[in-house]
Design a protein around this motif. Structure first.
Motif, PDB file in Angstrom:
ATOM      1  N   PHE A  87       0.788  -1.179   0.008  1.00 18.09           N
ATOM      2  CA  PHE A  87       0.107   0.151  -0.109  1.00 18.09           C
ATOM      3  C   PHE A  87       0.951   1.368  -0.056  1.00 18.09           C
ATOM      4  O   PHE A  87       2.117   1.300   0.204  1.00 18.09           O
ATOM      5  N   ARG A  88       0.233   2.380  -0.535  1.00 18.15           N
ATOM      6  CA  ARG A  88       1.030   3.774  -0.132  1.00 18.15           C
ATOM      7  C   ARG A  88       1.524   3.535   1.117  1.00 18.15           C
ATOM      8  O   ARG A  88       0.842   3.277   2.037  1.00 18.15           O
ATOM      9  N   ASP A  89       2.704   4.110   1.437  1.00 16.00           N
ATOM     10  CA  ASP A  89       3.366   4.176   2.785  1.00 16.00           C
ATOM     11  C   ASP A  89       2.481   5.201   3.639  1.00 16.00           C
ATOM     12  O   ASP A  89       2.345   6.305   3.091  1.00 16.00           O
ATOM     13  N   LEU A  90       2.256   4.942   4.719  1.00 12.52           N
ATOM     14  CA  LEU A  90       1.574   5.414   5.899  1.00 12.52           C
ATOM     15  C   LEU A  90       2.357   6.500   6.828  1.00 12.52           C
ATOM     16  O   LEU A  90       2.037   7.186   7.454  1.00 12.52           O
ATOM     17  N   THR A  91       3.597   6.169   6.567  1.00 13.23           N
ATOM     18  CA  THR A  91       4.478   6.827   7.622  1.00 13.23           C
ATOM     19  C   THR A  91       4.198   8.283   7.615  1.00 13.23           C
ATOM     20  O   THR A  91       4.155   8.798   8.858  1.00 13.23           O
ATOM     21  N   ALA A  92       4.361   9.122   6.616  1.00 19.62           N
ATOM     22  CA  ALA A  92       4.217  10.362   6.675  1.00 19.62           C
ATOM     23  C   ALA A  92       2.851  11.055   7.144  1.00 19.62           C
ATOM     24  O   ALA A  92       2.754  11.865   8.095  1.00 19.62           O
ATOM     25  N   SER A  93       1.749  10.182   6.948  1.00 12.75           N
ATOM     26  CA  SER A  93       0.369  10.483   7.404  1.00 12.75           C
ATOM     27  C   SER A  93       0.430  10.247   9.146  1.00 12.75           C
ATOM     28  O   SER A  93       0.028  10.834   9.884  1.00 12.75           O
ATOM     29  N   LEU A  94       1.137   9.078   9.394  1.00 13.69           N
ATOM     30  CA  LEU A  94       1.203   9.002  10.925  1.00 13.69           C
ATOM     31  C   LEU A  94       2.028   9.887  11.679  1.00 13.69           C
ATOM     32  O   LEU A  94       1.839  10.231  12.929  1.00 13.69           O
ATOM     33  N   HIS A  95       3.143  10.467  11.007  1.00  7.66           N
ATOM     34  CA  HIS A  95       4.229  11.391  11.656  1.00  7.66           C
ATOM     35  C   HIS A  95       3.119  12.632  11.898  1.00  7.66           C
ATOM     36  O   HIS A  95       3.412  13.344  12.788  1.00  7.66           O
TER      37      HIS A  95
END
Length: 124
Positions: A87-95
């Motif tokens: 899936f598209r990486d969720l890291t930026a959204s979580l940060h």
């Protein structure tokens, strides 16, 4: 890294399956016929602690072991089949939502695999 750690790491990192302890043990026995199950558990735990592999736990099923390459999982709710998906990486959204407070995430999406969907459609 011990010879068993190296072999177990190679087994898991080259597999596209999500292997259980028993499956890792059986593959390792092909190379080292006298290895015991406790050795596999001990070395899997070392590899987990070192962050070289990851464990995928699904309720009601044996734990499975996987490579650490970034990917997520599809889990069939009926048969338990586990498949990789990116899936598209969720890291930026979580940060953005949490700041730097999270360590990592493990995303599992539950669905009915095509085989189970066919079986269910056939029963209607």
């Amino acid at each position: 890294m011990t010879k068993y750690e190296k072999e177990i790491f190679a087994i898991i990192s080259t597999s596209r399956e999500h292997l259980t302890v028993e499956q890792v043990f059986n593959k390792l026995r092909e190379i080292h016929p006298k290895v015991v199950l406790a050795t596999v558990y001990n070395n899997l735990n070392k590899l987990l602690e070192e962050g070289l592999i990851r464990k995928v736990s699904i309720e009601g099923m044996p734990d499975r072991y996987d490579r650490t390459e970034k990917h997520d999982h599809l889990v069939c709710r009926h048969c338990g089949k586990l498949a990789d998906i990116k899936f598209r990486d969720l890291t930026a959204s979580l940060h953005e939502q949490l700041g730097d407070e999270f360590l990592y995430y493990d995303l599992k999406v539950y669905y009915l695999c095509p085989e189970c969907r066919k079986k269910e459609d056939g029963n209607i």
